[in-house]
Design an enzyme around this catalytic site. Structure first.
Site, short mmCIF file in Angstrom:
data_model
loop_
_atom_site.label_atom_id
_atom_site.label_comp_id
_atom_site.label_asym_id
_atom_site.label_seq_id
_atom_site.Cartn_x
_atom_site.Cartn_y
_atom_site.Cartn_z
N SER A 1 -3.33 -2.32 4.56
CA SER A 1 -3.58 -3.57 4.71
C SER A 1 -3.79 -4.15 6.08
CB SER A 1 -2.24 -4.37 4.11
OG SER A 1 -2.30 -5.45 4.44
N LYS B 1 3.62 0.30 5.26
CA LYS B 1 2.46 0.82 5.22
C LYS B 1 2.07 1.45 6.73
CE LYS B 1 0.75 -2.47 1.81
NZ LYS B 1 0.39 -1.66 0.66
#
Length: 210
Positions: free
Chosen positions: A110, A135
């Site tokens: 992301s 992430k």
């Protein structure tokens, strides 16, 4: 043509990757949790194996028997609270790929991951910053692996047909939205281009409506 195994293929970008790869004539395998709907994948000839990405043994079993040149794509993630798949699931995939002797992996994360964190708005940090930090851990785990890797960081994801002209941005601030189908096309383009190995690419599309 190299085979492909996709993690996170039940929906979203992962499903689009599977669809587009099958459209190229590639053999595709996907790991889906028990109870996840496999209808769309099976209809296009994807080999579905069942298991949870948080179970390292299940991930390893999903890679069993794959040819050494099989490529790996993981889009695993959840912006819901208390779901560790963003890091632990992707870590399992990375570790299993190395142990299986596979070499090429694309990780979809992301905007806001790693060095792009300062560009994430305060509102976004409060809303899903925890998942983005997970992430980021996955990105770091991948970067310190022995895999030929590419990291793709899409903007806000939207459904709909590909618009066909997403922007690839590196080492610069990026904001905006992008169609899932366009992100999937970028993933497959990166797999086909050895020059993308070792790079982290943000993907947005100014033509994509919010």
């Amino acid at each position: 043509m190299r085979g492909l195994i996709v993690f996170g293929a039940s929906h979203g970008v992962g499903l689009e990757v599977a669809k587009q790869a099958r459209g190229q004539g590639r053999a595709v395998r996907a790991l889906l949790r028990e109870g996840s709907d496999a209808t769309a994948l099976e209809a296009i000839g994807v080999e579905v194996v069942r298991g949870d990405a948080l179970d390292a043994n299940a991930v390893a079993a999903a890679m069993a028997g794959l040819a050494a040149d099989t490529e790996v794509v993981t889009t695993l993630g959840s912006f819901g609270p208390g779901v560790p798949v963003d890091y632990l699931g992707n870590r399992n995939v990375i570790d299993a790929a190395e142990r299986a002797g596979l070499q090429r992996l694309v990780l979809v994360t992301s905007l806001g991951g790693s060095e792009t964190w300062p560009h994430l708005s305060e509102r976004s940090r409060k809303g899903f910053g925890g998942a983005v930090r997970e992430k980021t851990l996955a990105e770091a785990w991948l970067r310190t692996s022995g895999l030929d890797h590419t990291i793709i960081r899409p903007g806000g994801l939207r459904d709909g047909p590909a618009l066909g002209n997403p922007q690839w941005i590196e080492n610069a601030e990026a904001h905006g939205f992008v169609r899932r189908a366009d992100v999937a096309a970028v993933v497959l383009d990166c797999l086909a281009d050895p020059a993308t190995v070792g790079r982290a690419i943000s993907v947005v599309d100014p033509a994509c409506p919010a």
